[in-house]
Scaffold this motif. Structure first.
Motif, PDB file in Angstrom:
ATOM      1  N   VAL A  24     -19.214 122.956 -49.035  1.00  0.00           N
ATOM      2  CA  VAL A  24     -19.417 123.244 -47.604  1.00  0.00           C
ATOM      3  C   VAL A  24     -19.999 124.642 -47.430  1.00  0.00           C
ATOM      4  N   ILE A  25     -19.527 125.587 -48.233  1.00  0.00           N
ATOM      5  CA  ILE A  25     -20.065 126.959 -48.159  1.00  0.00           C
ATOM      6  C   ILE A  25     -21.561 126.967 -48.479  1.00  0.00           C
ATOM      7  N   VAL A  26     -21.967 126.209 -49.506  1.00  0.00           N
ATOM      8  CA  VAL A  26     -23.393 126.125 -49.853  1.00  0.00           C
ATOM      9  C   VAL A  26     -24.186 125.488 -48.710  1.00  0.00           C
ATOM     10  N   LEU A  27     -23.627 124.440 -48.113  1.00  0.00           N
ATOM     11  CA  LEU A  27     -24.285 123.786 -46.980  1.00  0.00           C
ATOM     12  C   LEU A  27     -24.523 124.774 -45.841  1.00  0.00           C
TER      13      LEU A  27
ATOM     14  N   VAL B  85     -33.179 125.096 -56.128  1.00  0.00           N
ATOM     15  CA  VAL B  85     -32.313 126.269 -55.931  1.00  0.00           C
ATOM     16  C   VAL B  85     -30.972 125.882 -55.292  1.00  0.00           C
ATOM     17  N   PRO B  86     -30.961 125.058 -54.213  1.00  0.00           N
ATOM     18  CA  PRO B  86     -29.660 124.634 -53.674  1.00  0.00           C
ATOM     19  C   PRO B  86     -28.790 123.913 -54.704  1.00  0.00           C
ATOM     20  N   GLY B  87     -29.418 123.112 -55.580  1.00  0.00           N
ATOM     21  CA  GLY B  87     -28.647 122.420 -56.606  1.00  0.00           C
ATOM     22  C   GLY B  87     -27.999 123.389 -57.578  1.00  0.00           C
ATOM     23  N   LEU B  88     -28.757 124.398 -57.995  1.00  0.00           N
ATOM     24  CA  LEU B  88     -28.195 125.416 -58.888  1.00  0.00           C
ATOM     25  C   LEU B  88     -27.131 126.237 -58.177  1.00  0.00           C
ATOM     26  N   LEU B  89     -27.310 126.459 -56.879  1.00  0.00           N
ATOM     27  CA  LEU B  89     -26.310 127.187 -56.094  1.00  0.00           C
ATOM     28  C   LEU B  89     -25.012 126.386 -56.002  1.00  0.00           C
ATOM     29  N   MET B  90     -25.142 125.066 -55.859  1.00  0.00           N
ATOM     30  CA  MET B  90     -23.953 124.201 -55.871  1.00  0.00           C
ATOM     31  C   MET B  90     -23.214 124.329 -57.199  1.00  0.00           C
ATOM     32  N   ALA B  91     -23.968 124.323 -58.293  1.00  0.00           N
ATOM     33  CA  ALA B  91     -23.358 124.449 -59.616  1.00  0.00           C
ATOM     34  C   ALA B  91     -22.634 125.778 -59.756  1.00  0.00           C
ATOM     35  N   LEU B  92     -23.257 126.865 -59.306  1.00  0.00           N
ATOM     36  CA  LEU B  92     -22.640 128.187 -59.395  1.00  0.00           C
ATOM     37  C   LEU B  92     -21.355 128.247 -58.579  1.00  0.00           C
ATOM     38  N   SER B  93     -21.388 127.693 -57.373  1.00  0.00           N
ATOM     39  CA  SER B  93     -20.190 127.725 -56.517  1.00  0.00           C
ATOM     40  C   SER B  93     -19.052 126.923 -57.136  1.00  0.00           C
ATOM     41  N   LEU B  94     -19.377 125.788 -57.759  1.00  0.00           N
ATOM     42  CA  LEU B  94     -18.342 124.973 -58.406  1.00  0.00           C
ATOM     43  C   LEU B  94     -17.781 125.670 -59.644  1.00  0.00           C
ATOM     44  N   MET B  95     -18.625 126.391 -60.362  1.00  0.00           N
ATOM     45  CA  MET B  95     -18.140 127.131 -61.529  1.00  0.00           C
ATOM     46  C   MET B  95     -17.222 128.278 -61.113  1.00  0.00           C
ATOM     47  N   ILE B  96     -17.500 128.892 -59.957  1.00  0.00           N
ATOM     48  CA  ILE B  96     -16.592 129.920 -59.421  1.00  0.00           C
ATOM     49  C   ILE B  96     -15.245 129.284 -59.088  1.00  0.00           C
ATOM     50  N   MET B  97     -15.274 128.082 -58.519  1.00  0.00           N
ATOM     51  CA  MET B  97     -14.034 127.371 -58.200  1.00  0.00           C
ATOM     52  C   MET B  97     -13.285 127.010 -59.475  1.00  0.00           C
TER      53      MET B  97
END
Length: 425
Positions: free
Chosen positions: A403-406, A175-187
């Motif tokens: 950093v936000i995901v962290l 889940v954290p990995g997918l959350l990282m992907a989502l946050s990067l796609m927003i960026m």
């Protein structure tokens, strides 16, 4: 006195550019000699540090990643990701992230992602007219998803060091990995709107189906690895061996893109990478033993618990320590040194070791994107022909979503823990 010499020598060697494994080994040897301990202790502790069955997973996961790269399988993955999300504004940026998520389920290493997919991704983005800084930045940031989504080499090493179930760690990273992907796609979407990047193409269901058929067998790799571990069919080590066998089957039999000359080169590359990793683990084991025998963890724990007993506050302090060390030390060496120090503190504060492991690895991934070590940046500089300093500047904006995901995972542990709790507990 001897402990002071240990730290002074270690940081001196690192500043002089001596390899991490050699720096740790020489500093530890100096401590042993000053303390009057038998020299053979160094060898015994180094051997003990790598005498672990789960560590056998490391060479096999490395080899699986090399086989995927050499066999041209990464190109099929990129084509499928391009068909799947290329219709979004800034399409190739989203493709970059999506391909990294897929490849993460095969290699488990950020450097393998950057070296394997990076060349394909940056060239495609340049040809489509994307800015070089954007292309390099999103490629660097997305490569850090590799060690979070299972399988993950750093999580294997953390699991061995912390005596934590590697299966639980793999489940916790999804889940954290997918959350990282989502946050990067927003960026990516933000940059696409700001810079008016085009869509790569319109939605084409026929193309999605065609590329899916071409990439279907490679896409089964993470299913085999993660599914086998979750269902108890494989141990993590056996899953790594299965991944190698499957990658060889694809390259030699299905796609016929590998030959025996390729296998020899892949084997030699695997041996070289594995030897470097195990040397770091062995040297760090001696260093960690010295810290433990001198009760450094206990002293640091007393200090931190004297500041606060709040779990979240303690985690934030520990993450600052990890971040500082990650700036100057390679990921695997940092794990083997930090775990014996931080794990007892986490246990006293009631912090779940699986939660700590995910935070530790994600934090150290930031170190791969920052100087002076920044291994991913060095790899992409070589692959793209862009100066290292330019790679650093290009990557800085993409640190924000990571950093936000962290912080989210720090404040809300269940993001990482709900899946291993549901499957294993």
């Amino acid at each position: 006195m001897a402990l002071a010499v240990l730290f002074v020598l270690l940081f001196t060697f690192l500043l002089l550019g001596v390899p991490v494994a050699v720096s740790l080994g020489l500093a530890s040897l100096a401590y042993i000699m000053i303390s009057g301990l038998p020299d053979v202790l160094l060898i015994h502790t180094m051997i003990g540090g790598i005498d672990s069955f789960p560590l056998l997973a490391i060479p096999f996961f490395i080899m699986a990643g090399h086989l995927m790269n050499t066999g041209g399988i990464t190109t099929k993955i990129f084509s499928f990701a391009r068909a799947l999300v290329g219709w979004l504004p800034g399409g190739l940026g989203h493709v970059n992230v999506g391909a990294s998520v897929i490849f993460a389920g095969m290699s488990g290493a950020a450097v393998a992602d950057a070296g394997g997919l990076g060349n394909v991704e940056i060239k495609a983005m340049r040809d489509a007219g994307y800015d070089t800084d954007f292309s390099v930045g999103v490629t660097a940031a997305s490569s850090t998803i590799g060690p979070i989504i299972p399988p993950s080499l750093p999580l294997v090493i953390y699991g061995v060091m912390a005596s934590v179930s590697i299966g639980e760690l793999f489940a916790a990273g999804l889940v954290p990995g997918l959350l990282m992907a989502l946050s990067l796609m927003i960026m990516v979407a933000y940059f696409a709107r700001k810079r008016s990047y085009p869509k790569d193409h319109g939605i084409d269901l026929c193309n999605i189906w065609l590329t899916l058929k071409q990439a279907f067998l490679p896409l089964l790799t993470p299913v085999i690895i993660v599914g086998g571990i979750a269902t108890g069919v494989f141990t993590p080590t056996e899953a790594a061996i299965a991944a190698v066998c499957y990658a060889m089957f694809l390259g030699l039999v299905v796609y016929k893109s590998l030959n025996w000359k390729h296998l020899v080169r892949v084997s030699m590359d695997t041996i070289e990478t594995t030897a470097a990793i195990l040397m770091i683990i062995a040297s760090a084991a001696v260093f960690a033993w010295i810290l433990t025998s001198n009760q450094v963890a206990a002293m640091l724990g007393e200090t931190l618990l004297g500041i606060t007993t709040n779990k979240t506050a303690l985690l934030l302090i520990m993450m600052l320590i990890v971040l500082a060390i990650g700036l100057f030390m390679e990921t695997i060496a940092a794990i083997t040194i930090l775990v014996p120090v931080l794990l007892p503190i986490a246990a006293q504060a009631g912090i779940d070791p699986v939660h700590l492991g995910i935070l530790l690895i994600l934090n150290l991934m930031l170190g791969l994107l920052t100087p002076p070590v920044g291994m991913v940046l060095f790899v992409l500089s070589e692959v793209s022909g862009v100066k290292f300093e330019q790679c650093v500047r290009a990557t800085m904006p993409f640190l924000i979503p990571l950093v936000i995901v962290l912080l989210l995972i720090t404040f809300f542990p269940q993001i990482a823990l709900w899946l291993p709790t549901a499957v294993y507990r």
